[in-house]
Scaffold this motif. Structure first.
Motif: not given
Lengths: 154, 154
Positions: A7, A15, A19-20, A52, A144-145, A147, A149-151, A153-154, B67, B96
């Motif tokens: 991405l 995303l 998501s929010a 996705l 958590r709704r 995501d 931080h999952l998107l 970071k890293r 993930y 999560v």
DNA sequence: GTTGAAACGGCCAGACA
DNA sequence: TGTCTGGCCGTTTCAAC
């Protein structure tokens, strides 16, 4: 369903935004990520067909609807009762999630009910399939709704 | 936040529709439930301010984002480590969900990770707070997003 | 609750780089 | 391929009822 296509920054932002707030107009979404309305729509359609983005769902407060109890039920059932069990839980309205876990044919059910009496009834129904271990949810300190931080970071 | 005000048939239909597709235009929503566009919007605004509708969220496929592992971690921590534990898990991106359960100060964490190595690292981080019991999710045979049955029946 | 009018957003076709 | 522009049509919003 792409698996490895990376991405870019804009996709990630899209995303996170959806998501929010899944109802944000695509024109506004485009503004936030620096794209024209049609380009934003194009991106979203692409993310959808890539698998996705799976859908857009309203979050309903079940507590406010009278479903005051959430519980997790762990249950071990042997090979012969495996398939019938999966069929059976589909018929139980209170079961909103069922996970098959590692460790001795274990299943974890998340259930939603309006009283402890209803919970007791449900547990009795499950008894033929295995020995259930039930824990009622007292509170949910983290849910958590986004995501984000999952998107990011890293 | 109303608690006892009963929903009528139209409210229920609206919740079901928005639960299934949060991006449906309000005009179309009105058509489906037999209301004019402005009346449909008015209903939705009311449901929102009553706290029944909490938000609208895109469903993102975390598997497709790399993930690949979802796990549940159960952990018992005594009273002195309770507060620090809650603070600590807020800082862990992989966590999560966190539920406080009945039965000996138990917590249930739902975690999402990209490898078993990452899972191992996470478990080590949790060790100071209690003895974690980890189960990896093999499959999820039931995942209800539409709470239609919880709204229609009973 | 409804209706109606103006502003806005969604979406399609075609042009551009 | 991915993005932008323009135009059409449906949607949102708000006023008055």
């Amino acid at each position: 369903m792409r698996q490895d296509t990376r991405l870019d920054e804009i996709d990630r932002k899209i995303l996170i935004e959806l998501s929010a707030n899944a109802r944000v107009p695509f024109a506004e979404l485009g503004r936030r990520v620096g794209l024209s309305p049609s380009a934003a729509i194009e991106r979203v359609r692409q993310l959808e067909s890539d698998g996705l983005l799976h859908g857009y769902h309203a979050e309903i407060d079940l507590k406010a609807l009278g479903y005051s109890i959430t519980a997790f039920i762990r249950l071990t059932c042997d090979g012969t009762r495996y398939r019938p069990f999966l069929k059976f839980i589909q018929t139980l309205d209170q079961v909103v999630e069922c996970h098959h876990l590692t460790g001795g044919d274990a299943f974890l059910l998340r259930v939603v009910l309006s009283s402890t009496a209803e919970l007791e009834q449900l547990i009795e129904k499950l008894l033929p399939y295995g020995m259930p271990t039930t824990s009622i949810v007292l509170s949910t300190p983290l849910q958590r709704r986004q995501d984000a931080h999952l998107l990011t970071k890293r």
